[in-house]
Design a protein around this motif. Structure first.
Motif, PDB file in Angstrom:
ATOM      1  N   PHE A   1       0.854  -1.190   0.000  1.00 14.95           N
ATOM      2  CA  PHE A   1       0.000   0.000   0.000  1.00 14.95           C
ATOM      3  C   PHE A   1       0.890   1.240   0.000  1.00 14.95           C
ATOM      4  O   PHE A   1       1.381   1.679   1.043  1.00 14.95           O
ATOM      5  CB  PHE A   1      -0.937  -0.038   1.208  1.00 14.95           C
ATOM      6  CG  PHE A   1      -1.933  -1.164   1.135  1.00 14.95           C
ATOM      7  CD1 PHE A   1      -3.204  -0.941   0.639  1.00 14.95           C
ATOM      8  CD2 PHE A   1      -1.581  -2.451   1.526  1.00 14.95           C
ATOM      9  CE1 PHE A   1      -4.124  -1.982   0.546  1.00 14.95           C
ATOM     10  CE2 PHE A   1      -2.484  -3.504   1.436  1.00 14.95           C
ATOM     11  CZ  PHE A   1      -3.765  -3.259   0.941  1.00 14.95           C
ATOM     12  N   ILE A   2       1.097   1.791  -1.195  1.00 13.66           N
ATOM     13  CA  ILE A   2       2.140   2.790  -1.413  1.00 13.66           C
ATOM     14  C   ILE A   2       1.543   4.113  -1.884  1.00 13.66           C
ATOM     15  O   ILE A   2       0.711   4.158  -2.787  1.00 13.66           O
ATOM     16  CB  ILE A   2       3.149   2.290  -2.468  1.00 13.66           C
ATOM     17  CG1 ILE A   2       3.810   0.985  -1.987  1.00 13.66           C
ATOM     18  CG2 ILE A   2       4.203   3.353  -2.752  1.00 13.66           C
ATOM     19  CD1 ILE A   2       4.593   0.289  -3.078  1.00 13.66           C
ATOM     20  N   LEU A   3       1.988   5.191  -1.251  1.00 14.50           N
ATOM     21  CA  LEU A   3       1.688   6.545  -1.697  1.00 14.50           C
ATOM     22  C   LEU A   3       3.005   7.234  -2.044  1.00 14.50           C
ATOM     23  O   LEU A   3       3.986   7.107  -1.311  1.00 14.50           O
ATOM     24  CB  LEU A   3       0.975   7.334  -0.604  1.00 14.50           C
ATOM     25  CG  LEU A   3      -0.483   6.950  -0.323  1.00 14.50           C
ATOM     26  CD1 LEU A   3      -0.950   7.583   0.987  1.00 14.50           C
ATOM     27  CD2 LEU A   3      -1.389   7.365  -1.470  1.00 14.50           C
TER      28      LEU A   3
ATOM     29  N   ARG B   1     -11.002  -2.342   2.542  1.00 10.79           N
ATOM     30  CA  ARG B   1      -9.764  -2.314   3.313  1.00 10.79           C
ATOM     31  C   ARG B   1      -9.587  -1.009   4.077  1.00 10.79           C
ATOM     32  O   ARG B   1     -10.118   0.031   3.699  1.00 10.79           O
ATOM     33  CB  ARG B   1      -8.577  -2.525   2.362  1.00 10.79           C
ATOM     34  CG  ARG B   1      -8.571  -3.907   1.722  1.00 10.79           C
ATOM     35  CD  ARG B   1      -7.795  -3.950   0.423  1.00 10.79           C
ATOM     36  NE  ARG B   1      -8.394  -3.108  -0.601  1.00 10.79           N
ATOM     37  CZ  ARG B   1      -8.102  -3.192  -1.895  1.00 10.79           C
ATOM     38  NH1 ARG B   1      -7.211  -4.068  -2.329  1.00 10.79           N
ATOM     39  NH2 ARG B   1      -8.687  -2.392  -2.757  1.00 10.79           N
ATOM     40  N   MET B   2      -8.807  -1.097   5.129  1.00  8.19           N
ATOM     41  CA  MET B   2      -8.454   0.033   5.984  1.00  8.19           C
ATOM     42  C   MET B   2      -6.933   0.015   6.122  1.00  8.19           C
ATOM     43  O   MET B   2      -6.341  -1.041   6.353  1.00  8.19           O
ATOM     44  CB  MET B   2      -9.130  -0.148   7.341  1.00  8.19           C
ATOM     45  CG  MET B   2      -9.115   1.042   8.263  1.00  8.19           C
ATOM     46  SD  MET B   2      -9.956   0.641   9.827  1.00  8.19           S
ATOM     47  CE  MET B   2     -11.674   0.586   9.297  1.00  8.19           C
ATOM     48  N   VAL B   3      -6.294   1.189   5.975  1.00 12.26           N
ATOM     49  CA  VAL B   3      -4.827   1.255   5.894  1.00 12.26           C
ATOM     50  C   VAL B   3      -4.322   2.421   6.747  1.00 12.26           C
ATOM     51  O   VAL B   3      -4.950   3.479   6.804  1.00 12.26           O
ATOM     52  CB  VAL B   3      -4.367   1.439   4.437  1.00 12.26           C
ATOM     53  CG1 VAL B   3      -2.840   1.443   4.345  1.00 12.26           C
ATOM     54  CG2 VAL B   3      -4.942   0.348   3.543  1.00 12.26           C
TER      55      VAL B   3
ATOM     56  N   THR C   1       5.095   4.177   2.764  1.00 13.30           N
ATOM     57  CA  THR C   1       4.584   2.813   2.817  1.00 13.30           C
ATOM     58  C   THR C   1       3.747   2.628   4.067  1.00 13.30           C
ATOM     59  O   THR C   1       4.110   3.089   5.149  1.00 13.30           O
ATOM     60  CB  THR C   1       5.747   1.801   2.818  1.00 13.30           C
ATOM     61  OG1 THR C   1       6.560   2.028   1.658  1.00 13.30           O
ATOM     62  CG2 THR C   1       5.221   0.375   2.785  1.00 13.30           C
ATOM     63  N   ALA C   2       2.617   1.952   3.914  1.00 18.00           N
ATOM     64  CA  ALA C   2       1.732   1.716   5.052  1.00 18.00           C
ATOM     65  C   ALA C   2       2.419   0.857   6.105  1.00 18.00           C
ATOM     66  O   ALA C   2       3.338   0.076   5.806  1.00 18.00           O
ATOM     67  CB  ALA C   2       0.459   1.032   4.579  1.00 18.00           C
TER      68      ALA C   2
END
Length: 378
Positions: free
Chosen positions: A40-42, A267-269, A288-289
């Motif tokens: 899970f990448i921003l 989903r929840m991150v 990164t989460a």
């Protein structure tokens, strides 16, 4: 406002199976619900280069103003509070309560902005509204001292001397320091600069309308975008809501997905924040989460975590909304009918351990405050 609703499903949420790296990030049907967070990448995009020049222009015009101006020049009022056994609620002013053009979505507060709970001496909420065609976003700054408020328009500096509207749904908002974080449904999170609130001429135009003259669709104040965090995961993710956990170390940002049923992943991150920079903690420009989970509760409109417990709002069409209380590792408890119709985002205030929320249905648009002690969990 979210897509059409599906029939109500009875769901339980549990965290009893250990995480494995083999778990696919899109698989929410398997018994293992804890997902590998590194998927899970921003990616932080460069700061808007036009913000600096526009800021200089508004400073020279003596129209760059402190955020406190939005609390001291309020021009609208909430109703007097009404208290029930579950919560206290305030109703938006008549036009805002019933207009089909603007729909309230997100809530945050000065308790999110700074740990002391106030900002420039003010105690208040901020509310995000999406326009019915998602072509622009407004935010309301509510002065809790007298329950009055004022709208401002979010803008994007697209030229060195000009700005335009921000065409997103604005499903949720977080006030963090001098930044305002707003979810962009399919693309990530946009960040706006509360250190650059600009006063404009009141008129129907948008952006520059003449030499030294700017307008913003009849709004007097605008808040410009400074940066955004682009979703760069290898699979789609829906940014439906956002919240801040100041009880965690470090401060943690949480985003999650609204979905009408559980035939698709829900989903929840969580992502760690750097309080010294008011940015996500990053390796280079990649965030990164640190935690990701398949929640499996349909029609989640908002969620916030505090002191290790997650609070989740769920809408139920024309019926009252639900509030889930979930301690990870246990089963989520559904406090059925806790909310009025159409609840949206949630926020937490550790002063008194308060939860803030809001509802979006026309004619029943409320800001809600409740004690966390009223939310049961298993």
């Amino acid at each position: 406002m979210k897509p059409p609703l599906f029939p109500l499903l009875t769901l339980l949420l549990t965290l009893t199976i250990p995480f494995t790296n083999a778990q696919p990030p899109t698989n929410c049907a398997a018994s293992r619900k804890l997902l590998p967070p590194h998927h899970f990448i921003l990616t932080e995009q460069p700061d808007n280069p036009n913000l600096t020049t526009l800021s200089t222009i508004f400073t020279s015009l003596n129209r760059r103003v402190p955020i406190s101006i939005l609390f001291t020049t309020t021009n609208r009022a909430l109703s007097n509070p009404t208290t029930t056994s579950s919560y206290t609620r305030w109703t938006f002013q008549s036009g805002d309560n019933t207009t089909p053009k603007w729909i309230p979505q997100g809530i945050s507060s000065t308790a999110d902005a700074l740990d002391k709970g106030t900002y420039e001496g003010h105690d208040g909420w901020v509310i995000s509204w999406h326009r019915d065609d998602d072509k622009s976003v407004r935010v309301s700054f509510v002065n809790r001292k007298d329950n009055t408020y004022r709208h401002a328009l979010l803008v994007y500096p697209h030229m060195e001397d000009d700005f335009t509207e921000v065409p997103i749904h604005a499903g949720g908002v977080v006030w963090y320091g001098d930044t305002l974080w707003v979810v962009d449904t399919r693309r990530g999170v946009r960040v706006f600069d509360l250190g650059n609130v600009w006063e404009v001429d009141v008129g129907g135009g948008i952006g520059k309308v003449g030499e030294g003259r700017y307008e913003a669709r009849e709004y007097r104040f605008v808040v410009p975008q400074v940066r955004w965090y682009k979703w760069t995961g290898a699979f789609p993710f829906r940014f439906s809501y956002i919240s801040l956990d100041r009880t965690a170390t470090p401060d943690t940002l949480m985003v999650g997905e609204y979905q009408p049923n559980t035939t698709v992943p829900i989903r929840m991150v969580q992502y760690p924040l750097d309080y010294t920079t008011r940015r996500l903690r990053m390796d280079g420009r990649v965030a990164t989460a640190t935690w990701a989970y398949c929640v499996g509760i349909e029609r989640m409109q908002g969620a916030v975590q505090a002191d290790g417990k997650v609070y989740i709002s769920r809408s139920n069409g024309a019926s009252r909304g639900d509030m889930f209380g979930w301690v990870p590792g246990k089963i989520a408890h559904n406090n059925e009918g806790f909310f009025p119709r159409s609840p949206e985002d949630l926020s937490y205030d550790k002063r008194g351990k308060k939860l803030y929320g809001l509802t979006e249905h026309e004619g029943q648009r409320y800001i809600i405050s409740t004690d966390t002690s009223k939310v049961k969990s298993d």
